[in-house]
Design a protein around this motif. Structure first.
Motif, PDB file in Angstrom:
ATOM      1  N   TYR A   1      42.359 -29.579  11.348  1.00  0.00           N
ATOM      2  CA  TYR A   1      41.386 -29.022  10.391  1.00  0.00           C
ATOM      3  C   TYR A   1      40.972 -30.137   9.455  1.00  0.00           C
ATOM      4  O   TYR A   1      41.824 -30.849   8.905  1.00  0.00           O
ATOM      5  CB  TYR A   1      42.040 -27.884   9.607  1.00  0.00           C
ATOM      6  CG  TYR A   1      41.176 -27.260   8.534  1.00  0.00           C
ATOM      7  CD1 TYR A   1      40.546 -26.041   8.753  1.00  0.00           C
ATOM      8  CD2 TYR A   1      41.001 -27.875   7.299  1.00  0.00           C
ATOM      9  CE1 TYR A   1      39.761 -25.454   7.761  1.00  0.00           C
ATOM     10  CE2 TYR A   1      40.217 -27.305   6.311  1.00  0.00           C
ATOM     11  CZ  TYR A   1      39.600 -26.092   6.549  1.00  0.00           C
ATOM     12  OH  TYR A   1      38.825 -25.522   5.576  1.00  0.00           O
TER      13      TYR A   1
ATOM     14  N   ARG B   1      43.074 -32.333  -0.925  1.00  0.00           N
ATOM     15  CA  ARG B   1      41.706 -32.837  -1.049  1.00  0.00           C
ATOM     16  C   ARG B   1      41.753 -34.270  -1.573  1.00  0.00           C
ATOM     17  O   ARG B   1      42.450 -34.572  -2.535  1.00  0.00           O
ATOM     18  CB  ARG B   1      40.885 -31.957  -1.971  1.00  0.00           C
ATOM     19  CG  ARG B   1      39.424 -32.420  -2.117  1.00  0.00           C
ATOM     20  CD  ARG B   1      38.591 -31.339  -2.778  1.00  0.00           C
ATOM     21  NE  ARG B   1      38.502 -30.169  -1.899  1.00  0.00           N
ATOM     22  CZ  ARG B   1      38.144 -28.953  -2.312  1.00  0.00           C
ATOM     23  NH1 ARG B   1      37.863 -28.742  -3.584  1.00  0.00           N
ATOM     24  NH2 ARG B   1      38.078 -27.959  -1.452  1.00  0.00           N
TER      25      ARG B   1
ATOM     26  N   HIS C   1      44.747 -29.524   5.816  1.00  0.00           N
ATOM     27  CA  HIS C   1      45.875 -28.624   5.578  1.00  0.00           C
ATOM     28  C   HIS C   1      47.145 -29.286   6.088  1.00  0.00           C
ATOM     29  O   HIS C   1      47.268 -29.582   7.278  1.00  0.00           O
ATOM     30  CB  HIS C   1      45.664 -27.284   6.294  1.00  0.00           C
ATOM     31  CG  HIS C   1      44.635 -26.412   5.666  1.00  0.00           C
ATOM     32  ND1 HIS C   1      44.759 -25.925   4.387  1.00  0.00           N
ATOM     33  CD2 HIS C   1      43.451 -25.940   6.125  1.00  0.00           C
ATOM     34  CE1 HIS C   1      43.708 -25.185   4.084  1.00  0.00           C
ATOM     35  NE2 HIS C   1      42.890 -25.183   5.125  1.00  0.00           N
TER      36      HIS C   1
ATOM     37  N   ARG D   1      46.771 -27.053   1.092  1.00  0.00           N
ATOM     38  CA  ARG D   1      45.511 -27.777   1.190  1.00  0.00           C
ATOM     39  C   ARG D   1      45.586 -29.067   0.379  1.00  0.00           C
ATOM     40  O   ARG D   1      46.127 -29.103  -0.721  1.00  0.00           O
ATOM     41  CB  ARG D   1      44.363 -26.912   0.693  1.00  0.00           C
ATOM     42  CG  ARG D   1      43.012 -27.630   0.669  1.00  0.00           C
ATOM     43  CD  ARG D   1      41.869 -26.706   0.325  1.00  0.00           C
ATOM     44  NE  ARG D   1      41.635 -25.737   1.387  1.00  0.00           N
ATOM     45  CZ  ARG D   1      40.553 -24.968   1.464  1.00  0.00           C
ATOM     46  NH1 ARG D   1      39.619 -25.035   0.520  1.00  0.00           N
ATOM     47  NH2 ARG D   1      40.404 -24.124   2.464  1.00  0.00           N
TER      48      ARG D   1
ATOM     49  N   GLN E   1      46.401 -31.465  -4.617  1.00  0.00           N
ATOM     50  CA  GLN E   1      47.208 -30.797  -3.608  1.00  0.00           C
ATOM     51  C   GLN E   1      47.601 -29.419  -4.137  1.00  0.00           C
ATOM     52  O   GLN E   1      48.095 -29.312  -5.264  1.00  0.00           O
ATOM     53  CB  GLN E   1      48.456 -31.640  -3.291  1.00  0.00           C
ATOM     54  CG  GLN E   1      49.280 -31.092  -2.157  1.00  0.00           C
ATOM     55  CD  GLN E   1      50.486 -31.954  -1.837  1.00  0.00           C
ATOM     56  OE1 GLN E   1      51.248 -31.643  -0.945  1.00  0.00           O
ATOM     57  NE2 GLN E   1      50.687 -33.033  -2.569  1.00  0.00           N
TER      58      GLN E   1
ATOM     59  N   GLN F   1      45.516 -21.077  -1.286  1.00  0.00           N
ATOM     60  CA  GLN F   1      45.171 -22.383  -0.717  1.00  0.00           C
ATOM     61  C   GLN F   1      46.377 -23.309  -0.588  1.00  0.00           C
ATOM     62  O   GLN F   1      46.220 -24.521  -0.432  1.00  0.00           O
ATOM     63  CB  GLN F   1      44.102 -23.058  -1.583  1.00  0.00           C
ATOM     64  CG  GLN F   1      42.799 -22.269  -1.660  1.00  0.00           C
ATOM     65  CD  GLN F   1      41.698 -23.079  -2.293  1.00  0.00           C
ATOM     66  OE1 GLN F   1      41.125 -23.978  -1.683  1.00  0.00           O
ATOM     67  NE2 GLN F   1      41.393 -22.772  -3.550  1.00  0.00           N
TER      68      GLN F   1
ATOM     69  N   THR G   1      39.105 -32.781   3.132  1.00  0.00           N
ATOM     70  CA  THR G   1      40.020 -31.671   2.893  1.00  0.00           C
ATOM     71  C   THR G   1      40.786 -31.380   4.168  1.00  0.00           C
ATOM     72  O   THR G   1      40.188 -31.217   5.241  1.00  0.00           O
ATOM     73  CB  THR G   1      39.260 -30.408   2.458  1.00  0.00           C
ATOM     74  OG1 THR G   1      38.503 -30.698   1.277  1.00  0.00           O
ATOM     75  CG2 THR G   1      40.225 -29.277   2.149  1.00  0.00           C
TER      76      THR G   1
ATOM     77  N   THR H   1      32.878 -28.481   8.204  1.00  0.00           N
ATOM     78  CA  THR H   1      34.312 -28.242   8.359  1.00  0.00           C
ATOM     79  C   THR H   1      34.615 -28.054   9.832  1.00  0.00           C
ATOM     80  O   THR H   1      33.939 -27.281  10.521  1.00  0.00           O
ATOM     81  CB  THR H   1      34.759 -26.996   7.579  1.00  0.00           C
ATOM     82  OG1 THR H   1      34.524 -27.196   6.184  1.00  0.00           O
ATOM     83  CG2 THR H   1      36.240 -26.730   7.791  1.00  0.00           C
TER      84      THR H   1
ATOM     85  N   ASP I   1      37.477 -26.778  12.422  1.00  0.00           N
ATOM     86  CA  ASP I   1      38.701 -25.980  12.501  1.00  0.00           C
ATOM     87  C   ASP I   1      39.039 -25.760  13.975  1.00  0.00           C
ATOM     88  O   ASP I   1      38.409 -24.955  14.656  1.00  0.00           O
ATOM     89  CB  ASP I   1      38.519 -24.643  11.780  1.00  0.00           C
ATOM     90  CG  ASP I   1      39.802 -23.827  11.724  1.00  0.00           C
ATOM     91  OD1 ASP I   1      40.785 -24.214  12.375  1.00  0.00           O
ATOM     92  OD2 ASP I   1      39.818 -22.785  11.029  1.00  0.00           O
TER      93      ASP I   1
END
Length: 256
Positions: free
Chosen positions: A107, A179, A230, A177, A168, A174, A228, A72, A74
């Motif tokens: 992200y 995916r 945001h 977010r 979603q 979350q 994934t 991930t 960020d």
């Protein structure tokens, strides 16, 4: 060893929390990789670099499956992010992916293939042209880039090639977010008799056509990739589209 900062880095450090400013440096690889000099020249073109703790690369210190290593990135703490480049120093194919967070945060979560233990890094270019670099060491038994994909042993995968599923989140912790999962073998071309076959371009936009993120993917992204991101405030469906290096295209809508 702490190295002196340039004038630009000193000015930047003055705007940061003391703990982060203390970790900011423009020389001396914090991960002590023998290949860092090559990475700076060949991957980043010799452009100005700052090792910046605000660029977070989250990955397991030890990966049991070198073909599916979760990573991930960020960099949401950095302002004015233009692009993010992810690479692994000791992979035979160094560049993993590049993404451009146009209407979303900087992200992205995904999975990667690793050939051996290596630093995995993210270089984040801000509007001033400086690359802010973060990274982490991942130890693994290796072989992820030269092992055949599971799809190569199946006769059914072509029927599902580029099939897209996703989710979603519109409420709860979350919220915002998104995916996205895509069926694709992501062959590196390093297995005898199997040419490189991988996704190249993915675009994610909102229902009004405003692009949230553009992702350029390379061979080391794991098979059947999952991404994934945001998007922030949720408003309607997300539209995903893209293509692979053989010209196969996909398009899908992900409802909230």
């Amino acid at each position: 060893m702490k190295f002196p900062l340039t004038i630009a880095a000193i000015a930047l450090a003055a705007l940061m929390p003391p703990a982060d400013a203390a970790a900011l440096q423009d020389s001396g690889d914090p991960l002590a990789s023998a290949r860092w000099g090559d990475m700076q020249k060949t991957v980043l073109g010799g452009a100005p670099v700052l090792f910046d703790p605000r660029v977070k690369v989250i990955a397991p210190s030890t990966a049991e499956n070198p073909m599916q290593v979760p990573v991930t990135i960020d960099a949401t703490a950095l302002p004015n992010v233009q692009e993010v480049l992810v690479f692994a120093d000791f992979n035979p194919i160094v560049q993993v992916l590049r993404f451009f967070p146009e209407g979303s945060g900087a992200y992205l979560g995904f999975r990667v293939k690793l050939q051996q233990s290596t630093p995995v890094r993210a270089a984040v270019r801000t509007a001033d042209g400086v690359w802010h670099v973060g990274g982490t060491w991942v130890n693994t038994v290796g072989g992820g880039c030269t092992a055949p994909s599971a799809a190569s042993a199946s006769k059914e995968w072509q029927k599902r090639l580029n099939a897209v599923s996703g989710r979603q989140w519109s409420e709860g912790p979350q919220t915002g977010r998104v995916r996205l999962s895509i069926v694709h073998p992501m062959d590196t071309g390093l297995v005898a008799g199997t040419p490189a076959f991988h996704l190249e371009e993915i675009e994610i936009a909102d229902a009004a056509g405003q692009r949230l993120m553009r992702v350029q993917t390379y061979e080391p992204v794991a098979e059947n990739p999952v991404f994934t991101l945001h998007r922030g405030q949720v408003s309607g469906p997300v539209e995903a589209s893209g293509r692979d290096n053989n010209g196969n295209r996909f398009k899908a809508s992900i409802a909230p």
